[in-house]
Design a protein around this motif. Structure first.
Motif, PDB file in Angstrom:
ATOM      1  N   HIS A 189      30.006  32.283  58.966  1.00 29.51           N
ATOM      2  CA  HIS A 189      30.723  31.695  57.842  1.00 29.51           C
ATOM      3  C   HIS A 189      30.329  32.381  56.533  1.00 29.51           C
ATOM      4  O   HIS A 189      30.920  32.089  55.490  1.00 29.51           O
ATOM      5  CB  HIS A 189      30.384  30.200  57.707  1.00 29.51           C
ATOM      6  CG  HIS A 189      30.930  29.354  58.802  1.00 29.51           C
ATOM      7  ND1 HIS A 189      32.280  29.163  59.003  1.00 29.51           N
ATOM      8  CD2 HIS A 189      30.313  28.625  59.767  1.00 29.51           C
ATOM      9  CE1 HIS A 189      32.460  28.350  60.032  1.00 29.51           C
ATOM     10  NE2 HIS A 189      31.286  28.017  60.517  1.00 29.51           N
ATOM     11  N   ASP A 190      29.343  33.263  56.578  1.00 29.85           N
ATOM     12  CA  ASP A 190      28.763  33.840  55.382  1.00 29.85           C
ATOM     13  C   ASP A 190      29.499  35.118  54.986  1.00 29.85           C
ATOM     14  O   ASP A 190      29.229  36.204  55.505  1.00 29.85           O
ATOM     15  CB  ASP A 190      27.272  34.131  55.621  1.00 29.85           C
ATOM     16  CG  ASP A 190      26.506  34.439  54.340  1.00 29.85           C
ATOM     17  OD1 ASP A 190      27.106  35.040  53.429  1.00 29.85           O
ATOM     18  OD2 ASP A 190      25.315  34.096  54.272  1.00 29.85           O
ATOM     19  N   VAL A 191      30.427  34.999  54.042  1.00 27.73           N
ATOM     20  CA  VAL A 191      31.243  36.130  53.612  1.00 27.73           C
ATOM     21  C   VAL A 191      30.379  37.243  53.021  1.00 27.73           C
ATOM     22  O   VAL A 191      30.594  38.431  53.298  1.00 27.73           O
ATOM     23  CB  VAL A 191      32.290  35.673  52.579  1.00 27.73           C
ATOM     24  CG1 VAL A 191      33.010  36.866  51.966  1.00 27.73           C
ATOM     25  CG2 VAL A 191      33.288  34.726  53.217  1.00 27.73           C
ATOM     26  N   PHE A 192      29.392  36.877  52.231  1.00 29.69           N
ATOM     27  CA  PHE A 192      28.608  37.878  51.515  1.00 29.69           C
ATOM     28  C   PHE A 192      27.698  38.660  52.463  1.00 29.69           C
ATOM     29  O   PHE A 192      27.555  39.872  52.319  1.00 29.69           O
ATOM     30  CB  PHE A 192      27.827  37.205  50.390  1.00 29.69           C
ATOM     31  CG  PHE A 192      28.731  36.633  49.334  1.00 29.69           C
ATOM     32  CD1 PHE A 192      29.210  37.416  48.299  1.00 29.69           C
ATOM     33  CD2 PHE A 192      29.156  35.307  49.408  1.00 29.69           C
ATOM     34  CE1 PHE A 192      30.070  36.899  47.345  1.00 29.69           C
ATOM     35  CE2 PHE A 192      30.016  34.776  48.457  1.00 29.69           C
ATOM     36  CZ  PHE A 192      30.479  35.574  47.418  1.00 29.69           C
ATOM     37  N   ARG A 193      27.104  37.982  53.439  1.00 34.57           N
ATOM     38  CA  ARG A 193      26.294  38.711  54.424  1.00 34.57           C
ATOM     39  C   ARG A 193      27.193  39.531  55.349  1.00 34.57           C
ATOM     40  O   ARG A 193      26.802  40.606  55.811  1.00 34.57           O
ATOM     41  CB  ARG A 193      25.447  37.738  55.238  1.00 34.57           C
ATOM     42  CG  ARG A 193      24.355  37.050  54.444  1.00 34.57           C
ATOM     43  CD  ARG A 193      23.292  38.003  53.969  1.00 34.57           C
ATOM     44  NE  ARG A 193      22.250  37.302  53.216  1.00 34.57           N
ATOM     45  CZ  ARG A 193      21.217  37.889  52.657  1.00 34.57           C
ATOM     46  NH1 ARG A 193      21.057  39.198  52.739  1.00 34.57           N
ATOM     47  NH2 ARG A 193      20.319  37.184  51.973  1.00 34.57           N
ATOM     48  N   ALA A 194      28.394  39.044  55.632  1.00 35.85           N
ATOM     49  CA  ALA A 194      29.339  39.819  56.451  1.00 35.85           C
ATOM     50  C   ALA A 194      29.660  41.139  55.764  1.00 35.85           C
ATOM     51  O   ALA A 194      29.728  42.192  56.405  1.00 35.85           O
ATOM     52  CB  ALA A 194      30.601  39.012  56.698  1.00 35.85           C
ATOM     53  N   GLU A 222      36.400  39.875  46.763  1.00 31.78           N
ATOM     54  CA  GLU A 222      37.759  40.119  47.260  1.00 31.78           C
ATOM     55  C   GLU A 222      37.919  39.603  48.682  1.00 31.78           C
ATOM     56  O   GLU A 222      38.950  39.007  49.029  1.00 31.78           O
ATOM     57  CB  GLU A 222      38.064  41.616  47.191  1.00 31.78           C
ATOM     58  CG  GLU A 222      38.211  42.144  45.771  1.00 31.78           C
ATOM     59  CD  GLU A 222      38.221  43.657  45.706  1.00 31.78           C
ATOM     60  OE1 GLU A 222      38.830  44.200  44.773  1.00 31.78           O
ATOM     61  OE2 GLU A 222      37.620  44.306  46.597  1.00 31.78           O
ATOM     62  N   ILE A 223      36.889  39.833  49.511  1.00 34.65           N
ATOM     63  CA  ILE A 223      36.943  39.338  50.890  1.00 34.65           C
ATOM     64  C   ILE A 223      37.037  37.815  50.904  1.00 34.65           C
ATOM     65  O   ILE A 223      37.815  37.234  51.653  1.00 34.65           O
ATOM     66  CB  ILE A 223      35.706  39.817  51.683  1.00 34.65           C
ATOM     67  CG1 ILE A 223      35.735  41.335  51.835  1.00 34.65           C
ATOM     68  CG2 ILE A 223      35.661  39.152  53.064  1.00 34.65           C
ATOM     69  CD1 ILE A 223      34.439  41.921  52.366  1.00 34.65           C
ATOM     70  N   GLY A 242      44.686  40.034  47.324  1.00 40.90           N
ATOM     71  CA  GLY A 242      44.175  41.277  46.770  1.00 40.90           C
ATOM     72  C   GLY A 242      44.658  41.517  45.370  1.00 40.90           C
ATOM     73  O   GLY A 242      43.920  41.988  44.492  1.00 40.90           O
ATOM     74  N   ALA A 243      45.913  41.190  45.098  1.00 42.49           N
ATOM     75  CA  ALA A 243      46.455  41.349  43.749  1.00 42.49           C
ATOM     76  C   ALA A 243      45.762  40.444  42.770  1.00 42.49           C
ATOM     77  O   ALA A 243      45.476  40.808  41.630  1.00 42.49           O
ATOM     78  CB  ALA A 243      47.958  41.089  43.763  1.00 42.49           C
ATOM     79  N   ALA A 244      45.449  39.213  43.225  1.00 46.88           N
ATOM     80  CA  ALA A 244      44.776  38.251  42.362  1.00 46.88           C
ATOM     81  C   ALA A 244      43.372  38.702  42.018  1.00 46.88           C
ATOM     82  O   ALA A 244      42.836  38.398  40.960  1.00 46.88           O
ATOM     83  CB  ALA A 244      44.734  36.873  43.024  1.00 46.88           C
TER      84      ALA A 244
END
Length: 245
Positions: A189-194, A222-223, A242-244
């Motif tokens: 669940h960890d976006v930053f470690r991914a 962004e992810i 991505g645009a946002a």
């Protein structure tokens, strides 16, 4: 090293995994992001042979998990969210026990050296596992993978509940294993470690792999925005997110 071909698992009327096509090459870390029930753990259990696929197939180093479950496991190591150790045994004794189950025998000095390589110092390795934190238990899991010389690792939410120091240590170990040429599939669940660990990131929802991309092409923020767009809108809104960003 790891390959799913139209891999599908149904439980009655529920499709837990829907025609998954996925490859994890040597020297690659694929991180699967998704909410609970997205199909991440089902995917890992199918590669382990814990579940029988409804259709499709899983392969480990070209070996069919369904047709040759024991042979496929020779190449695998599994690190679950909670690594189960015998509490009355030390880290060294646990490592020795689990290796003997696979037919591998090593001296105590070799076992201590492997545990040290995995990040567990000799003093801790000689203590009973009942005193271990979650991070220390995972280091024993990493040591088992090293001693077994597993070419592919499957990890299910290994970062859950770790403090920042333990999470950083695990991330360092996984990057080292990646650089040695191991193939790693990790549910998290960890976006930053991914972003930190992964070479590729996949987003799963309702049993489907709905997006996948090279981790180096986007930053963690962004992810996260792409992931949240998928979770909130239920459609392929990657370009919008991505645009946002």
């Amino acid at each position: 090293m790891l390959e799913a071909k139209k891999l599908t698992k149904k439980f009655g009327g529920l499709t837990a995994l829907d025609a998954l096509d996925l490859k994890v090459e040597t020297g690659e870390v694929v991180c699967l992001l998704g909410a609970n029930g997205a199909g991440k753990t089902t995917t890992i259990n199918l590669f382990l042979g814990f579940l029988e696929p409804s259709s499709g197939a899983a392969y480990v180093n070209g070996v069919s998990v369904q047709q040759a479950p024991l042979d496929s496991k020779k190449h695998l190591a599994y690190i679950p969210e909670q690594v189960a150790l015998y509490p009355q045994l030390s880290g060294i004794e646990n490592l020795d026990y689990f290796l003997r189950l696979t037919g591998i025998r090593k001296s105590r000095a070799q076992l201590a050296s492997i545990l040290k390589e995995a990040g567990l110092d000799e003093k801790a390795a000689r203590r009973r596992a009942s005193s271990y934190s979650k991070g220390m238990r995972q280091k024993v899991g990493i040591a088992i993978a090293l001693a077994k010389d597993a070419k592919a690792l499957l990890l299910d939410e290994p970062l859950s509940g770790l403090d920042p120091s333990a999470a950083n240590a695990l991330s360092h170990s996984l990057r080292a294993l990646r650089d040695e040429g191991r193939a790693i599939l990790m549910a998290t669940h960890d976006v930053f470690r991914a972003k930190e660990i992964g070479t590729r990131i996949g987003i799963m929802k309702a049993g489907k792999l709905i997006d996948a991309f090279d981790a180096s092409t986007l930053d963690a923020g962004e992810i996260e925005r792409i992931y949240l767009a998928h979770m909130h809108d239920g459609a392929d809104n990657r370009e919008k997110a991505g645009a946002a960003a």
